[in-house]
Scaffold this motif. Structure first.
Motif, mmCIF file in Angstrom:
data_model
loop_
_atom_site.group_PDB
_atom_site.id
_atom_site.type_symbol
_atom_site.label_atom_id
_atom_site.label_comp_id
_atom_site.label_asym_id
_atom_site.label_seq_id
_atom_site.Cartn_x
_atom_site.Cartn_y
_atom_site.Cartn_z
ATOM 1 N N SER A 47 -2.673 2.288 -10.825
ATOM 2 C CA SER A 47 -3.250 1.390 -9.825
ATOM 3 C C SER A 47 -4.565 0.740 -10.242
ATOM 4 O O SER A 47 -5.048 -0.156 -9.558
ATOM 5 C CB SER A 47 -3.459 2.152 -8.510
ATOM 6 N N SER A 87 -6.331 -4.973 -12.955
ATOM 7 C CA SER A 87 -5.461 -6.076 -12.530
ATOM 8 C C SER A 87 -4.031 -5.858 -13.004
ATOM 9 O O SER A 87 -3.724 -4.881 -13.696
ATOM 10 C CB SER A 87 -5.995 -7.386 -13.107
ATOM 11 N N ARG A 132 1.774 0.233 -6.626
ATOM 12 C CA ARG A 132 0.634 -0.507 -6.058
ATOM 13 C C ARG A 132 0.991 -1.090 -4.696
ATOM 14 O O ARG A 132 0.217 -1.011 -3.743
ATOM 15 C CB ARG A 132 0.215 -1.626 -7.007
ATOM 16 N N ASN A 133 2.173 -1.684 -4.604
ATOM 17 C CA ASN A 133 2.602 -2.286 -3.341
ATOM 18 C C ASN A 133 2.777 -1.220 -2.264
ATOM 19 O O ASN A 133 2.370 -1.407 -1.112
ATOM 20 C CB ASN A 133 3.917 -3.032 -3.549
ATOM 21 N N TYR A 134 3.346 -0.090 -2.631
ATOM 22 C CA TYR A 134 3.572 0.995 -1.678
ATOM 23 C C TYR A 134 2.254 1.561 -1.161
ATOM 24 O O TYR A 134 2.100 1.831 0.031
ATOM 25 C CB TYR A 134 4.396 2.091 -2.344
ATOM 26 N N CYS A 135 1.295 1.711 -2.054
ATOM 27 C CA CYS A 135 0.012 2.305 -1.663
ATOM 28 C C CYS A 135 -0.886 1.333 -0.908
ATOM 29 O O CYS A 135 -1.920 1.733 -0.369
ATOM 30 C CB CYS A 135 -0.721 2.837 -2.899
ATOM 31 N N ASN A 136 -0.510 0.063 -0.873
ATOM 32 C CA ASN A 136 -1.259 -0.914 -0.084
ATOM 33 C C ASN A 136 -0.825 -0.919 1.374
ATOM 34 O O ASN A 136 -1.467 -1.555 2.217
ATOM 35 C CB ASN A 136 -1.101 -2.320 -0.666
ATOM 36 N N LYS A 137 0.272 -0.209 1.654
ATOM 37 C CA LYS A 137 0.747 -0.152 3.036
ATOM 38 C C LYS A 137 -0.143 0.773 3.862
ATOM 39 O O LYS A 137 -0.612 1.800 3.371
ATOM 40 C CB LYS A 137 2.193 0.365 3.071
ATOM 41 N N CYS A 191 0.648 4.526 3.923
ATOM 42 C CA CYS A 191 0.569 5.322 2.691
ATOM 43 C C CYS A 191 -0.788 6.002 2.576
ATOM 44 O O CYS A 191 -1.825 5.377 2.736
ATOM 45 C CB CYS A 191 0.784 4.409 1.478
ATOM 46 N N SER A 249 -3.034 7.192 -2.088
ATOM 47 C CA SER A 249 -4.226 6.782 -2.798
ATOM 48 C C SER A 249 -5.426 7.670 -2.483
ATOM 49 O O SER A 249 -6.359 7.758 -3.266
ATOM 50 C CB SER A 249 -4.573 5.325 -2.468
#
Length: 204
Positions: free
Chosen positions: A72, A75, A190-195, A198, A201
């Motif tokens: 994560s 960039s 990364r997408n999953y942990c931005n929810k 979640c 992280s």
């Protein structure tokens, strides 16, 4: 322990360089079927990883603890570079050695191949715990316990990488599959942990 692991990893790398220099095996074969196979296997492994991420909390926590920061941080370009480096360098000193031994013996059932399969993949799997070197120094047992589910998953991933290498007699498909897995799953992670739902992280 870390000194021993570093010595083993470097020894495998030097051994691979020795084989390349003196025996000059042709281990990088580029053709459409092998590259396509690498892409498909990498994508399939990424999908399996996503399924495990959302359905297996024990493994998801272990993944997040052991390599979540590496997946994560930075960039997308950083992830791309790290995935490329891992795909190339890790496959060279692991499946690259196995392919050289296979070319020499022409069988996966030789004593030499079986021994090196376990040695090479064990060193490769254990080397991932470098990510938690500071924790290991504080509490080895707890760190190892947290890391074990993902270390086990990494050990299983060596099977399709090795199969691709031996079937096509080239490390190219394994490099492609390794890169695709790291990059695509990194994007998924990364997408999953931005929810909002979640909390992985928080355990990095």
């Amino acid at each position: 322990m870390f000194l021993i692991l570093r010595i083993l990893t470097l020894s495998l790398a030097f051994f691979f360089c020795f084989i390349l220099f003196f025996e000059k095996p042709n281990i990088l074969i580029f053709n459409f079927p092998s590259i396509l196979a690498g892409l498909l296997v990498g994508l399939l492994m990424s999908l399996i990883g996503y399924w495990m991420l959302i359905s297996n909390k024990l493994w998801a926590d272990s993944l997040s603890y052991l390599v979540g920061h590496a997946l994560s941080k930075g960039s997308i370009l950083t992830l791309l570079v790290l995935s490329t480096m891992a795909g190339i360098f890790e496959e060279l000193y692991t499946r690259g050695i196995l392919l050289c031994i296979y070319i020499k013996s022409n069988t996966i059932f030789s004593f030499e191949f079986i021994i090196f399969f376990f040695i090479v993949n064990s060193v490769w799997v254990i080397s991932h715990i470098y990510n938690r070197s500071s924790d290991l120094k504080v509490n080895f047992r707890v760190t190892l316990k947290k890391s074990m589910p993902h270390l086990f998953a990494i050990s299983l991933s060596s099977i399709p990488f090795t199969f691709l290498t031996i079937y096509f007699e080239s490390i190219t498909p394994a490099i492609v599959a390794h890169f695709v897995l790291d990059f695509i799953f990194g994007m998924i992670y990364r997408n999953y942990c931005n929810k909002p739902s979640c909390n992985l992280s928080k355990r990095l």
